[in-house]
Design an enzyme around this catalytic site. Structure first.
Site, PDB file in Angstrom:
ATOM      1  N   GLU A 284       0.823  -1.205   0.000  1.00 53.15           N
ATOM      2  CA  GLU A 284       0.000   0.000   0.000  1.00 53.15           C
ATOM      3  C   GLU A 284       0.862   1.263   0.000  1.00 53.15           C
ATOM      4  O   GLU A 284       1.937   1.296   0.589  1.00 53.15           O
ATOM      5  CB  GLU A 284      -0.928  -0.005   1.228  1.00 53.15           C
ATOM      6  CG  GLU A 284      -2.002  -1.070   1.118  1.00 53.15           C
ATOM      7  CD  GLU A 284      -3.025  -1.029   2.239  1.00 53.15           C
ATOM      8  OE1 GLU A 284      -4.160  -1.465   2.015  1.00 53.15           O
ATOM      9  OE2 GLU A 284      -2.707  -0.566   3.359  1.00 53.15           O
TER      10      GLU A 284
ATOM     11  N   CYS B 154       3.244   8.712   1.002  1.00 58.92           N
ATOM     12  CA  CYS B 154       3.753   7.862   2.075  1.00 58.92           C
ATOM     13  C   CYS B 154       4.087   6.508   1.446  1.00 58.92           C
ATOM     14  O   CYS B 154       3.189   5.804   0.982  1.00 58.92           O
ATOM     15  CB  CYS B 154       2.658   7.745   3.139  1.00 58.92           C
ATOM     16  SG  CYS B 154       3.057   6.658   4.491  1.00 58.92           S
TER      17      CYS B 154
ATOM     18  N   CYS C 117       6.690  -6.384   7.892  1.00 62.71           N
ATOM     19  CA  CYS C 117       7.601  -5.682   8.805  1.00 62.71           C
ATOM     20  C   CYS C 117       7.997  -6.629   9.925  1.00 62.71           C
ATOM     21  O   CYS C 117       7.198  -7.452  10.367  1.00 62.71           O
ATOM     22  CB  CYS C 117       6.904  -4.453   9.394  1.00 62.71           C
ATOM     23  SG  CYS C 117       7.996  -3.415  10.376  1.00 62.71           S
TER      24      CYS C 117
ATOM     25  N   CYS D 276       5.714  -3.745  16.454  1.00 62.99           N
ATOM     26  CA  CYS D 276       5.089  -2.721  17.317  1.00 62.99           C
ATOM     27  C   CYS D 276       3.626  -3.102  17.566  1.00 62.99           C
ATOM     28  O   CYS D 276       2.892  -3.428  16.638  1.00 62.99           O
ATOM     29  CB  CYS D 276       5.174  -1.341  16.670  1.00 62.99           C
ATOM     30  SG  CYS D 276       6.863  -0.809  16.370  1.00 62.99           S
TER      31      CYS D 276
ATOM     32  N   CYS E  30       0.515  -1.293  15.667  1.00 61.19           N
ATOM     33  CA  CYS E  30       0.603  -1.039  14.228  1.00 61.19           C
ATOM     34  C   CYS E  30       0.019  -2.199  13.420  1.00 61.19           C
ATOM     35  O   CYS E  30       0.311  -3.360  13.689  1.00 61.19           O
ATOM     36  CB  CYS E  30       2.068  -0.824  13.863  1.00 61.19           C
ATOM     37  SG  CYS E  30       2.340  -0.539  12.112  1.00 61.19           S
TER      38      CYS E  30
ATOM     39  N   SER F  41      11.333   7.598   8.580  1.00 60.95           N
ATOM     40  CA  SER F  41      10.856   7.349   9.937  1.00 60.95           C
ATOM     41  C   SER F  41      11.374   6.001  10.416  1.00 60.95           C
ATOM     42  O   SER F  41      11.314   5.015   9.694  1.00 60.95           O
ATOM     43  CB  SER F  41       9.322   7.353   9.927  1.00 60.95           C
ATOM     44  OG  SER F  41       8.822   7.119  11.218  1.00 60.95           O
TER      45      SER F  41
ATOM     46  N   LEU G 263       8.954   7.491  18.848  1.00 62.05           N
ATOM     47  CA  LEU G 263       9.331   7.376  20.268  1.00 62.05           C
ATOM     48  C   LEU G 263       8.191   6.759  21.087  1.00 62.05           C
ATOM     49  O   LEU G 263       8.356   5.718  21.699  1.00 62.05           O
ATOM     50  CB  LEU G 263       9.727   8.760  20.805  1.00 62.05           C
ATOM     51  CG  LEU G 263      10.338   8.795  22.195  1.00 62.05           C
ATOM     52  CD1 LEU G 263      11.628   7.992  22.261  1.00 62.05           C
ATOM     53  CD2 LEU G 263      10.597  10.242  22.639  1.00 62.05           C
ATOM     54  N   HIS G 264       7.060   7.412  21.116  1.00 59.78           N
ATOM     55  CA  HIS G 264       5.802   6.896  21.674  1.00 59.78           C
ATOM     56  C   HIS G 264       5.746   6.645  23.182  1.00 59.78           C
ATOM     57  O   HIS G 264       4.669   6.432  23.725  1.00 59.78           O
ATOM     58  CB  HIS G 264       5.348   5.613  20.962  1.00 59.78           C
ATOM     59  CG  HIS G 264       5.188   5.755  19.482  1.00 59.78           C
ATOM     60  ND1 HIS G 264       4.609   6.844  18.896  1.00 59.78           N
ATOM     61  CD2 HIS G 264       5.550   4.937  18.457  1.00 59.78           C
ATOM     62  CE1 HIS G 264       4.614   6.691  17.578  1.00 59.78           C
ATOM     63  NE2 HIS G 264       5.183   5.560  17.282  1.00 59.78           N
TER      64      HIS G 264
ATOM     65  N   CYS H  25      -1.992   6.700   9.753  1.00 58.58           N
ATOM     66  CA  CYS H  25      -0.765   6.151  10.343  1.00 58.58           C
ATOM     67  C   CYS H  25      -1.019   4.791  10.975  1.00 58.58           C
ATOM     68  O   CYS H  25      -1.939   4.639  11.767  1.00 58.58           O
ATOM     69  CB  CYS H  25      -0.258   7.047  11.464  1.00 58.58           C
ATOM     70  SG  CYS H  25       0.162   8.665  10.918  1.00 58.58           S
TER      71      CYS H  25
HETATM   72  N1  SAH Z   1       8.785   1.552  10.741  1.00 62.28           N
HETATM   73  C1  SAH Z   1       8.874   2.974  10.710  1.00 62.28           C
HETATM   74  C2  SAH Z   1       7.954   3.640   9.697  1.00 62.28           C
HETATM   75  C3  SAH Z   1       6.528   3.158   9.562  1.00 62.28           C
HETATM   76  S1  SAH Z   1       5.273   3.694  10.623  1.00 62.28           S
HETATM   77  C4  SAH Z   1       8.653   3.539  12.077  1.00 62.28           C
HETATM   78  O1  SAH Z   1       8.343   2.778  12.992  1.00 62.28           O
HETATM   79  O2  SAH Z   1       8.841   4.737  12.277  1.00 62.28           O
HETATM   80  C5  SAH Z   1       4.995   5.404  10.484  1.00 62.28           C
HETATM   81  C6  SAH Z   1       4.561   6.018  11.810  1.00 62.28           C
HETATM   82  O3  SAH Z   1       3.228   5.622  12.192  1.00 62.28           O
HETATM   83  C7  SAH Z   1       5.462   5.605  12.966  1.00 62.28           C
HETATM   84  O4  SAH Z   1       5.728   6.712  13.771  1.00 62.28           O
HETATM   85  C8  SAH Z   1       4.596   4.603  13.704  1.00 62.28           C
HETATM   86  O5  SAH Z   1       5.011   4.401  15.017  1.00 62.28           O
HETATM   87  C9  SAH Z   1       3.237   5.236  13.558  1.00 62.28           C
HETATM   88  N2  SAH Z   1       2.126   4.318  13.835  1.00 62.28           N
HETATM   89  C10 SAH Z   1       2.089   2.982  13.690  1.00 62.28           C
HETATM   90  N3  SAH Z   1       0.888   2.499  14.061  1.00 62.28           N
HETATM   91  C11 SAH Z   1       0.156   3.547  14.431  1.00 62.28           C
HETATM   92  C12 SAH Z   1      -1.177   3.688  14.908  1.00 62.28           C
HETATM   93  N4  SAH Z   1      -1.970   2.625  15.061  1.00 62.28           N
HETATM   94  N5  SAH Z   1      -1.619   4.930  15.180  1.00 62.28           N
HETATM   95  C13 SAH Z   1      -0.820   6.009  15.018  1.00 62.28           C
HETATM   96  N6  SAH Z   1       0.441   5.943  14.581  1.00 62.28           N
HETATM   97  C14 SAH Z   1       0.927   4.722  14.304  1.00 62.28           C
END
Ligand code: SAH
Length: 339
Positions: free
Chosen positions: A90, A103, A110, A114, A117, A189, A213-214, A331
């Site tokens: 996608e 994007c 992946c 996480c 995600c 990212s 970071l989160h 995202c």
């Molecule tokens: N693997 C990379 C890039 C892909 S994700 C990374 O981790 O940065 C792009 C962004 O979306 C990242 O900041 C990720 O943490 C965030 N993301 C993933 N799942 C999400 C969700 N359910 N809600 C909001 N942001 C999310």
């Protein structure tokens, strides 16, 4: 067969020499591929028929097929591309007042795991090549008849886990004879693969680095992002400081707010302590809940309080506009789909 979009200009000149052709043919081919964006060697009309035939014998022009295209109420478009080996990825196109932003995905699936995600629920298949990353931009520009001005590596995959191809793709996107998009308009990212952050700092590319970071302490971050068990927050931030020192570029920290998880005032305080004095910006994302996921969105009120606390305490923070959530293009909602 080799994908002709996988070569840098220098490498393609080399290839031409191997085919007993003049190196400047590579420049002509680049012009056709990245300025004219042709879909076949036959359209390269300033090359002899004999050379076009030779190219056809040795290379493919990777042209993605659109399997599905969805349009959100806010104008965001999500593409599902057939990447020509039975897999699909996608890509999302967003329209802002300053232009179009895309994007892109960097891997099919992946490995990072996480918890919040949607790309996590699908197992990893393979890396995308540089040409396959680039093709997402070309295919969307062609389909919409537009010029894209911003590229973010925030689709499926961990860009720094596919380091060489991603760096090569960035150079091709940025190259004046490639897609000619300014490096400052390209963002990478990462979930925080520390050694690769140091490596990226040495590449001398002016792209923007975003760090997912989160969370502000290792216990919480490890729960959300397993990569933190390998590269904890202190090591990650040390790498970020080195990156800033080396590149003089501001880092963008992504922080997805999940209700009752990382959205308390205490979290905002800890975030200020972590980032104090750093050349950075915080991007707050209301978390997008995924199917069977443990996290739900923070209230708007909480998100605004969180942002205001950061801003009042010297950390520049903005709330990311949510785009495309009605078509699962926001995202963290992207996934690899089977054909
Ligand atoms: N693997 C990379 C890039 C892909 S994700 C990374 O981790 O940065 C792009 C962004 O979306 C990242 O900041 C990720 O943490 C965030 N993301 C993933 N799942 C999400 C969700 N359910 N809600 C909001 N942001 C999310």
């Amino acid at each position: 067969m080799k994908n002709i979009k996988d070569f840098s200009l220098e490498e393609l000149k080399q290839e031409m020499q191997e085919l007993r052709e003049k190196p400047f043919r590579a420049e002509q081919i680049f012009q056709w591929l990245y300025q004219e964006k042709v879909k076949s060697f036959d359209e390269m009309t300033n090359l002899s028929i004999a050379l076009r035939d030779k190219l056809k014998e040795n290379y493919t022009i990777c042209n993605y097929k659109i399997i599905q295209k969805q349009e959100s109420k806010d104008g965001t478009k999500k593409y599902l591309f057939d990447v020509l080996d039975g897999n699909a990825i996608e890509t999302v196109l967003m329209q802002y007042h300053h232009g179009y932003s895309i994007c892109v995905s960097s891997q099919i699936g992946c490995k990072m795991g996480c918890k919040f995600c949607a790309s996590t629920g699908i197992h990893f298949i393979r890396n995308l090549s540089a040409g396959e990353i680039l093709e997402q931009i070309i295919a969307v520009e062609q389909d919409e008849n537009i010029r894209i001005s911003n590229v973010v590596f925030m689709g499926i995959g961990e860009p720094l886990d596919n380091y060489d191809n991603v760096v090569k793709a960035i150079r091709l996107i940025n190259h004046p004879k490639g897609l000619n998009i300014g490096a400052r308009h390209i963002s990478v990212s990462t979930s925080g693969i520390v050694p690769k952050i140091y490596q990226l700092a040495e590449e001398n590319i002016q792209c923007t680095l975003s760090i997912s970071l989160h969370a502000t302490n290792n216990q919480k971050r490890s729960r959300m992002m397993p990569v933190n068990k390998v590269y904890p927050i202190e090591e990650l931030l040390q790498a970020c400081r080195a990156y800033i020192e080396q590149t003089n570029r501001r880092i963008s920290f992504e922080y997805a707010l999940a209700k009752d998880n990382n959205d308390h005032l205490q979290d905002a305080k800890e975030l200020v302590n972590l980032l104090k004095g750093m050349l950075c910006h915080v991007n707050l994302i209301p978390i997008n809940p995924i199917e069977n996921g443990a996290y739900t969105k923070s209230s708007n009120e909480n998100i605004i309080k969180f942002r205001d606390y950061l801003n009042e305490n010297g950390i520049v923070a903005t709330i990311r506009r949510e785009l495309g959530s009605d078509i699962e293009a926001a995202c963290g909602q992207l996934r690899r789909k089977n054909l």
